[in-house]
Design a protein around this motif. Structure first.
Motif, PDB file in Angstrom:
ATOM      1  N   LEU A 133      21.101   4.003  17.023  1.00  0.00           N
ATOM      2  CA  LEU A 133      22.135   2.998  16.750  1.00  0.00           C
ATOM      3  C   LEU A 133      22.784   2.542  18.051  1.00  0.00           C
ATOM      4  O   LEU A 133      22.996   1.344  18.262  1.00  0.00           O
ATOM      5  N   ALA A 134      23.091   3.506  18.927  1.00  0.00           N
ATOM      6  CA  ALA A 134      23.705   3.164  20.215  1.00  0.00           C
ATOM      7  C   ALA A 134      22.753   2.325  21.066  1.00  0.00           C
ATOM      8  O   ALA A 134      23.183   1.393  21.752  1.00  0.00           O
ATOM      9  N   LYS A 135      21.469   2.646  21.013  1.00  0.00           N
ATOM     10  CA  LYS A 135      20.489   1.896  21.798  1.00  0.00           C
ATOM     11  C   LYS A 135      20.376   0.448  21.294  1.00  0.00           C
ATOM     12  O   LYS A 135      20.311  -0.491  22.083  1.00  0.00           O
ATOM     13  N   ARG A 136      20.386   0.273  19.967  1.00  0.00           N
ATOM     14  CA  ARG A 136      20.318  -1.083  19.405  1.00  0.00           C
ATOM     15  C   ARG A 136      21.578  -1.881  19.759  1.00  0.00           C
ATOM     16  O   ARG A 136      21.495  -3.067  20.092  1.00  0.00           O
ATOM     17  N   PHE A 137      22.721  -1.227  19.671  1.00  0.00           N
ATOM     18  CA  PHE A 137      23.975  -1.903  20.002  1.00  0.00           C
ATOM     19  C   PHE A 137      23.969  -2.355  21.463  1.00  0.00           C
ATOM     20  O   PHE A 137      24.391  -3.468  21.791  1.00  0.00           O
ATOM     21  N   ALA A 138      23.477  -1.482  22.330  1.00  0.00           N
ATOM     22  CA  ALA A 138      23.416  -1.821  23.756  1.00  0.00           C
ATOM     23  C   ALA A 138      22.501  -3.015  23.989  1.00  0.00           C
ATOM     24  O   ALA A 138      22.806  -3.898  24.799  1.00  0.00           O
ATOM     25  N   ARG A 139      21.373  -3.057  23.276  1.00  0.00           N
ATOM     26  CA  ARG A 139      20.452  -4.200  23.427  1.00  0.00           C
ATOM     27  C   ARG A 139      21.104  -5.488  22.934  1.00  0.00           C
ATOM     28  O   ARG A 139      20.955  -6.548  23.549  1.00  0.00           O
ATOM     29  N   MET A 140      21.812  -5.409  21.815  1.00  0.00           N
ATOM     30  CA  MET A 140      22.478  -6.594  21.269  1.00  0.00           C
ATOM     31  C   MET A 140      23.533  -7.117  22.238  1.00  0.00           C
ATOM     32  O   MET A 140      23.711  -8.329  22.391  1.00  0.00           O
ATOM     33  N   GLN A 141      24.239  -6.203  22.897  1.00  0.00           N
ATOM     34  CA  GLN A 141      25.294  -6.580  23.831  1.00  0.00           C
ATOM     35  C   GLN A 141      24.753  -6.843  25.241  1.00  0.00           C
ATOM     36  O   GLN A 141      25.518  -7.162  26.137  1.00  0.00           O
ATOM     37  N   LYS A 142      23.423  -6.689  25.383  1.00  0.00           N
ATOM     38  CA  LYS A 142      22.765  -6.867  26.684  1.00  0.00           C
ATOM     39  C   LYS A 142      23.387  -5.965  27.751  1.00  0.00           C
ATOM     40  O   LYS A 142      23.648  -6.371  28.880  1.00  0.00           O
ATOM     41  N   ILE A 143      23.638  -4.733  27.311  1.00  0.00           N
ATOM     42  CA  ILE A 143      24.213  -3.734  28.215  1.00  0.00           C
ATOM     43  C   ILE A 143      23.079  -2.870  28.787  1.00  0.00           C
ATOM     44  O   ILE A 143      22.249  -2.350  28.033  1.00  0.00           O
ATOM     45  N   LYS A 144      23.036  -2.760  30.077  1.00  0.00           N
ATOM     46  CA  LYS A 144      22.031  -1.909  30.698  1.00  0.00           C
ATOM     47  C   LYS A 144      22.379  -0.441  30.458  1.00  0.00           C
ATOM     48  O   LYS A 144      23.532  -0.028  30.606  1.00  0.00           O
ATOM     49  N   THR A 145      21.373   0.341  30.090  1.00  0.00           N
ATOM     50  CA  THR A 145      21.621   1.744  29.741  1.00  0.00           C
ATOM     51  C   THR A 145      20.744   2.677  30.584  1.00  0.00           C
ATOM     52  O   THR A 145      20.167   3.629  30.078  1.00  0.00           O
ATOM     53  N   GLU A 146      20.640   2.392  31.836  1.00  0.00           N
ATOM     54  CA  GLU A 146      19.812   3.210  32.707  1.00  0.00           C
ATOM     55  C   GLU A 146      20.417   4.592  32.908  1.00  0.00           C
ATOM     56  O   GLU A 146      21.631   4.743  33.044  1.00  0.00           O
ATOM     57  N   LYS A 147      19.539   5.584  32.949  1.00  0.00           N
ATOM     58  CA  LYS A 147      19.994   6.930  33.257  1.00  0.00           C
ATOM     59  C   LYS A 147      20.046   7.109  34.772  1.00  0.00           C
ATOM     60  O   LYS A 147      19.336   6.438  35.517  1.00  0.00           O
ATOM     61  N   LYS A 148      20.886   8.022  35.204  1.00  0.00           N
ATOM     62  CA  LYS A 148      21.005   8.285  36.641  1.00  0.00           C
ATOM     63  C   LYS A 148      21.396   9.742  36.844  1.00  0.00           C
ATOM     64  O   LYS A 148      21.997  10.380  35.972  1.00  0.00           O
ATOM     65  N   TRP A 149      21.027  10.257  37.993  1.00  0.00           N
ATOM     66  CA  TRP A 149      21.422  11.602  38.395  1.00  0.00           C
ATOM     67  C   TRP A 149      22.656  11.515  39.272  1.00  0.00           C
ATOM     68  O   TRP A 149      22.702  10.726  40.214  1.00  0.00           O
ATOM     69  N   VAL A 150      23.651  12.299  38.929  1.00  0.00           N
ATOM     70  CA  VAL A 150      24.937  12.276  39.635  1.00  0.00           C
ATOM     71  C   VAL A 150      25.110  13.594  40.379  1.00  0.00           C
ATOM     72  O   VAL A 150      24.916  14.677  39.812  1.00  0.00           O
ATOM     73  N   CYS A 151      25.479  13.506  41.663  1.00  0.00           N
ATOM     74  CA  CYS A 151      25.733  14.700  42.463  1.00  0.00           C
ATOM     75  C   CYS A 151      27.149  14.647  43.027  1.00  0.00           C
ATOM     76  O   CYS A 151      27.525  13.666  43.684  1.00  0.00           O
ATOM     77  N   ASN A 152      27.924  15.685  42.742  1.00  0.00           N
ATOM     78  CA  ASN A 152      29.274  15.816  43.286  1.00  0.00           C
ATOM     79  C   ASN A 152      29.427  17.217  43.898  1.00  0.00           C
ATOM     80  O   ASN A 152      29.205  18.222  43.216  1.00  0.00           O
ATOM     81  N   ILE A 153      29.775  17.258  45.170  1.00  0.00           N
ATOM     82  CA  ILE A 153      29.969  18.528  45.868  1.00  0.00           C
ATOM     83  C   ILE A 153      31.342  18.496  46.541  1.00  0.00           C
ATOM     84  O   ILE A 153      31.544  17.742  47.493  1.00  0.00           O
ATOM     85  N   PRO A 154      32.302  19.269  46.052  1.00  0.00           N
ATOM     86  CA  PRO A 154      33.613  19.329  46.725  1.00  0.00           C
ATOM     87  C   PRO A 154      33.458  19.964  48.116  1.00  0.00           C
ATOM     88  O   PRO A 154      32.402  20.526  48.437  1.00  0.00           O
ATOM     89  N   PRO A 155      34.497  19.884  48.948  1.00  0.00           N
ATOM     90  CA  PRO A 155      34.425  20.526  50.266  1.00  0.00           C
ATOM     91  C   PRO A 155      34.046  22.003  50.142  1.00  0.00           C
ATOM     92  O   PRO A 155      34.557  22.720  49.277  1.00  0.00           O
ATOM     93  N   VAL A 156      33.107  22.426  50.997  1.00  0.00           N
ATOM     94  CA  VAL A 156      32.634  23.817  50.977  1.00  0.00           C
ATOM     95  C   VAL A 156      33.235  24.547  52.170  1.00  0.00           C
ATOM     96  O   VAL A 156      33.060  24.134  53.317  1.00  0.00           O
ATOM     97  N   HIS A 157      33.933  25.661  51.908  1.00  0.00           N
ATOM     98  CA  HIS A 157      34.596  26.402  52.979  1.00  0.00           C
ATOM     99  C   HIS A 157      33.867  27.688  53.348  1.00  0.00           C
ATOM    100  O   HIS A 157      34.078  28.228  54.432  1.00  0.00           O
ATOM    101  N   THR A 158      33.018  28.176  52.434  1.00  0.00           N
ATOM    102  CA  THR A 158      32.250  29.376  52.754  1.00  0.00           C
ATOM    103  C   THR A 158      31.002  29.407  51.891  1.00  0.00           C
ATOM    104  O   THR A 158      30.980  28.859  50.776  1.00  0.00           O
ATOM    105  N   LEU A 159      29.962  30.029  52.414  1.00  0.00           N
ATOM    106  CA  LEU A 159      28.724  30.261  51.676  1.00  0.00           C
ATOM    107  C   LEU A 159      28.446  31.758  51.675  1.00  0.00           C
ATOM    108  O   LEU A 159      28.759  32.457  52.646  1.00  0.00           O
ATOM    109  N   LEU A 160      27.860  32.255  50.598  1.00  0.00           N
ATOM    110  CA  LEU A 160      27.624  33.688  50.436  1.00  0.00           C
ATOM    111  C   LEU A 160      26.170  34.035  50.707  1.00  0.00           C
ATOM    112  O   LEU A 160      25.257  33.331  50.250  1.00  0.00           O
ATOM    113  N   ALA A 161      25.934  35.108  51.451  1.00  0.00           N
ATOM    114  CA  ALA A 161      24.569  35.539  51.763  1.00  0.00           C
ATOM    115  C   ALA A 161      23.821  35.867  50.470  1.00  0.00           C
ATOM    116  O   ALA A 161      24.389  36.347  49.490  1.00  0.00           O
ATOM    117  N   ARG A 162      22.514  35.601  50.485  1.00  0.00           N
ATOM    118  CA  ARG A 162      21.697  35.798  49.297  1.00  0.00           C
ATOM    119  C   ARG A 162      20.334  36.401  49.662  1.00  0.00           C
ATOM    120  O   ARG A 162      19.865  36.263  50.782  1.00  0.00           O
TER     121      ARG A 162
END
Length: 367
Positions: A133-162
């Motif tokens: 239903l959402a996909k049909r509505f988007a097509r009717m409204q000519k709304i682009k529905t592309e998927k995307k990968w989102v990356c968010n990394i806050p400031p890093v103050h330390t890393l732990l040995a592994r």
């Protein structure tokens, strides 16, 4: 069959270990000359590096590194390299990092950051494909529905040995897969192959053309995925059109894919069904054109009908090939592909410039 450790993933892991607080251990490292030389880079950064029986112990600096840092090892030619360089610059400067990508190409640095304890958001954002239903509505409204990968990394103050393990190189595994696929009456097992979805696209591309590949032992630990591949002689290779989404995660292996495509057959009677079409992502065309031209020249030597078009490469396969005088033109992966074609053509001449291959992939004892 034994593989070298995946170079780019190893560099990312070892670099973060050198910045971390404590001693990280990277197990079972089969080091190429480039990997071996990276130890000196880490020591110049200020880290302590001890190598014993393929085990690397890296005592990090807890971000107390020698400035300025040379980031040439990251590269700056491809989108993922530009992204990684920016991530590292933000990491070193204590700044947040944010980006969006349509395809998650080579995300090992992002996954390594998460493994070393950084707060990382790396997710697929977009419409629910199951919601008709959402996909049909988007097509009717000519709304682009592309998927995307989102990356968010806050400031890093330390890393732990592994404790870490980096799987085997996917490009080298793809070469062995190509050789096994085109050698009659062959079955081979390739051990500990990197199966990260953003790195192992070549095996999906091979299978799409009809290669007989099976993952017989799949292992996961943290953010890592690897496994053993069982490869048999390909009995029915079929011409296909391979789209940019798939090729964007196997661009390093384009010469190997082109070599397999030389032996594809038509699935139907239409002319377009007789051709394998490698359609590259638009951003990759100009950078890869010299390589495409080198592939084209060598496939013509083999008597294979092929052509370069504005979006990539077209190949019309055949049962047998002939030819002498293959030349890899200093492209190591092309050298790997041509070594297989040279054998299939029963050529008596070695591939010209094949020396460049052993600089990157010197022989391993069990290779």
């Amino acid at each position: 069959m034994e593989l070298y450790t995946e170079k780019e993933a190893f560099f990312n892991c070892a670099f973060l270990a050198a910045l971390a607080n404590g001693t990280s251990v990277i197990h079972e490292v089969n080091a190429t000359p480039e990997i071996e030389s990276f130890a000196d880079y880490l020591r110049n950064l200020g880290a302590q590096v001890n190598i014993n029986n393929n085990q690397w112990e890296i005592t990090g600096t807890n971000f107390k590194y020698e400035k300025p840092l040379n980031l040439d090892w990251v590269g700056n030619d491809f989108p993922h390299q530009k992204r990684n360089r920016k991530i590292i610059e933000c990491l070193l400067n204590g700044e947040p990092f944010n980006c969006e990508e349509k395809i998650p190409v080579k995300d090992s640095l992002i996954r390594e950051l998460s493994t070393f304890g950084a707060e990382v958001e790396w997710k697929l954002d977009g419409p629910d494909e199951s919601d008709e239903l959402a996909k049909r509505f988007a097509r009717m409204q000519k709304i682009k529905t592309e998927k995307k990968w989102v990356c968010n990394i806050p400031p890093v103050h330390t890393l732990l040995a592994r404790d870490r393990y980096i799987p085997g190189d996917a490009t080298q595994a793809a070469f062995l897969t190509l050789a096994a696929s085109l050698t009659p009456h062959t079955e081979a097992t390739i051990k500990a192959v990197n199966l990260d979805p953003t790195r192992a696209g070549i095996f999906a591309a091979f299978k799409k053309l009809g290669a007989d590949i099976e993952v017989v032992s799949r292992r996961e630990r943290g953010n890592d995925v690897w496994g053993d591949l069982n490869v048999k002689t390909a009995k029915n290779l079929i011409a296909r059109k391979l789209n940019p989404d798939l090729l964007s995660i196997c661009l390093d292996e384009i010469p190997l894919l082109a070599a397999l495509a030389c032996f594809t057959e038509s699935e139907g009677i239409a002319e377009k069904e007789k051709e394998t079409i490698l359609k590259l992502p638009p951003w990759a065309i100009d950078f890869y054109r010299p390589l495409l031209e080198a592939i084209y020249k060598n496939l013509k030597i083999a008597g294979v009908e092929c052509g370069i078009y504005e979006e990539g490469l077209i190949i019309r396969g055949k049962t047998d090939i002939v030819g002498e005088g293959f030349d890899c033109q200093n492209f190591p992966v092309l050298g790997l592909a041509l070594s297989v074609l040279n054998r299939k053509a029963k050529s008596k001449e070695p591939v010209k410039g094949i020396e460049c291959v052993e600089k990157v992939y010197p022989p391993l004892p069990n290779r």
